[in-house]
Design a protein around this motif. Structure first.
Motif, short mmCIF file in Angstrom:
data_model
loop_
_atom_site.label_atom_id
_atom_site.label_comp_id
_atom_site.label_asym_id
_atom_site.label_seq_id
_atom_site.Cartn_x
_atom_site.Cartn_y
_atom_site.Cartn_z
N ARG A 186 88.79 -50.85 35.11
CA ARG A 186 89.87 -50.08 35.75
C ARG A 186 90.44 -50.89 36.90
NH1 ARG A 186 87.93 -44.57 37.86
NH2 ARG A 186 87.05 -45.87 39.52
N SER A 187 91.77 -51.09 36.88
CA SER A 187 92.41 -51.80 37.98
C SER A 187 92.33 -50.97 39.24
CB SER A 187 93.86 -52.13 37.64
OG SER A 187 94.61 -50.95 37.43
N GLU A 188 92.32 -51.63 40.38
CA GLU A 188 92.10 -50.93 41.64
C GLU A 188 93.19 -49.93 41.96
OE1 GLU A 188 91.78 -54.01 44.52
OE2 GLU A 188 93.77 -54.83 44.15
N ASP A 189 94.39 -50.13 41.39
CA ASP A 189 95.46 -49.15 41.61
C ASP A 189 95.46 -48.03 40.58
OD1 ASP A 189 96.34 -50.44 39.35
OD2 ASP A 189 98.21 -51.19 40.23
N GLY A 190 94.53 -48.10 39.62
CA GLY A 190 94.43 -47.06 38.61
C GLY A 190 95.47 -47.13 37.52
N ALA A 191 96.34 -48.13 37.55
CA ALA A 191 97.43 -48.21 36.58
C ALA A 191 96.96 -48.72 35.22
CB ALA A 191 98.54 -49.10 37.11
N HIS A 192 95.82 -49.42 35.17
CA HIS A 192 95.34 -50.00 33.92
C HIS A 192 93.87 -49.63 33.71
CE1 HIS A 192 98.87 -52.69 33.60
NE2 HIS A 192 98.75 -52.79 34.91
N THR A 193 93.53 -49.25 32.49
CA THR A 193 92.12 -49.04 32.12
C THR A 193 91.91 -49.59 30.72
OG1 THR A 193 92.50 -46.84 31.17
CG2 THR A 193 91.89 -46.95 33.52
N TRP A 194 90.71 -50.10 30.49
CA TRP A 194 90.36 -50.63 29.17
C TRP A 194 88.92 -50.25 28.86
CZ3 TRP A 194 92.63 -53.57 33.01
CH2 TRP A 194 93.89 -54.12 32.74
N LEU A 195 88.66 -49.91 27.62
CA LEU A 195 87.29 -49.69 27.16
C LEU A 195 86.88 -50.90 26.33
CD1 LEU A 195 84.84 -47.79 26.90
CD2 LEU A 195 85.87 -46.94 24.76
N ASP A 210 90.63 -55.91 41.22
CA ASP A 210 92.02 -56.31 41.02
C ASP A 210 92.17 -56.96 39.64
OD1 ASP A 210 91.23 -59.02 41.24
OD2 ASP A 210 91.70 -59.06 43.38
N LEU A 211 93.41 -57.08 39.17
CA LEU A 211 93.64 -57.57 37.82
C LEU A 211 93.12 -58.99 37.60
CD1 LEU A 211 97.18 -56.13 37.00
CD2 LEU A 211 95.06 -55.68 35.76
N PRO A 212 93.32 -59.94 38.53
CA PRO A 212 92.77 -61.28 38.29
C PRO A 212 91.25 -61.26 38.12
CG PRO A 212 94.43 -61.37 40.01
CD PRO A 212 94.18 -59.93 39.74
N SER A 213 90.56 -60.47 38.92
CA SER A 213 89.10 -60.43 38.82
C SER A 213 88.64 -59.77 37.53
CB SER A 213 88.52 -59.70 40.04
OG SER A 213 88.83 -60.40 41.22
N LEU A 214 89.34 -58.71 37.12
CA LEU A 214 88.99 -58.06 35.85
C LEU A 214 89.22 -59.00 34.67
CD1 LEU A 214 90.46 -54.48 36.42
CD2 LEU A 214 88.04 -55.14 36.46
N ALA A 215 90.34 -59.73 34.70
CA ALA A 215 90.62 -60.67 33.61
C ALA A 215 89.58 -61.79 33.58
CB ALA A 215 92.02 -61.24 33.78
N ALA A 216 89.20 -62.29 34.74
CA ALA A 216 88.19 -63.34 34.80
C ALA A 216 86.86 -62.84 34.25
CB ALA A 216 88.02 -63.82 36.24
#
Length: 242
Positions: A186-195, A210-216
């Motif tokens: 879940r992105s920190e702003d809540g705009a994106h979630t993935w299972l 944040d998105l960069p950390s989730l992608a990494a």
């Protein structure tokens, strides 16, 4: 209505520029240093990215001519060409990369609109439309720019590209037996979630950041920022991607 994948072509072009810039920053001796990929030097990564460009040219040729043109003649030949490329002098390897990138850019620019819907086959045997080729290149160059370990991190990857990478990871992990069945990003702003995987009725561990950390994290690369799993436990291990 044009089926030309303009947005993905832009992502591919920007990623290619980022990868070339990272390679340009390397000193000649720096090519022999380890990358983030196990058992691969930076030279291996550069050779792989160059050969991938030519492999994608093969798919575009297939789309344009209708003649089956596989990405690689064989897995063994692909591995040999990467090893041979990694042993070349740094100056020669840089030139090979730029030449391969130029060939791919020319083919992408010249592909007729009606050919983007043609079906081609990836090295892993998936049948996809040719319109997926720019995405296949975009993910290669952005992720491997990080793998060079040359002052490029996921913080340098555009956020929309980070989100698209996690989209791809989530799709590729779906149904994989080696993927944890209880991880939700879940992105920190809540705009994106993935299972990631199939929850199968199990309450997932939610990992936010944040998105960069989730992608990494999702792609198995060094994480530039903090991630927060629910309950404060350790991050679940994920299988290899790309």
């Amino acid at each position: 209505m044009s089926v030309r994948p303009a947005a993905m072509l832009e992502r591919s072009a920007k990623g290619t520029a980022a990868f070339e810039a990272a390679v340009h920053r390397l000193t000649d001796p720096g090519f022999t240093k380890s990358s983030y990929l196990p058992d691969w030097s930076r030279a291996h990564v550069v050779a792989h990215v160059a050969r991938n460009a030519d492999a994608l040219v093969n798919l575009l040729t297939w789309a344009r001519t209708g003649v089956e043109t596989p990405m690689y003649a064989s897995g063994g030949r692909r591995a040999r060409e990467i090893e041979e490329g990694a042993r070349r002098p740094a100056e020669e390897l840089r030139a090979e990369l730029l030449a391969a990138d130029s060939r791919l850019a020319d083919e992408l620019a010249a592909l007729p609109d009606e050919c983007w819907t043609a079906t081609v086959r990836t090295a892993r045997g998936r049948e996809v439309p040719a319109s997926q080729v720019p995405w296949m290149r975009a993910r290669e160059v952005w992720v491997h720019a990080v793998d060079l370990d040359a002052d490029t991190s996921f913080d340098d990857v555009p956020h929309d590209m980070c989100a698209a990478l996690v989209d791809d990871v989530a799709a590729s992990f779906r149904g994989r037996p080696d993927c944890p069945s209880s991880v939700r990003l879940r992105s920190e702003d809540g705009a994106h979630t993935w299972l990631l995987g199939d929850s199968a009725g199990v309450e997932p561990v939610v990992v936010s950041g944040d998105l960069p950390s989730l992608a990494a994290y999702a792609t198995g690369r060094p994480v530039p920022g903090p991630l927060y799993p629910t309950g404060g436990g350790s991050l679940p291990a994920l299988p290899a991607w790309l």
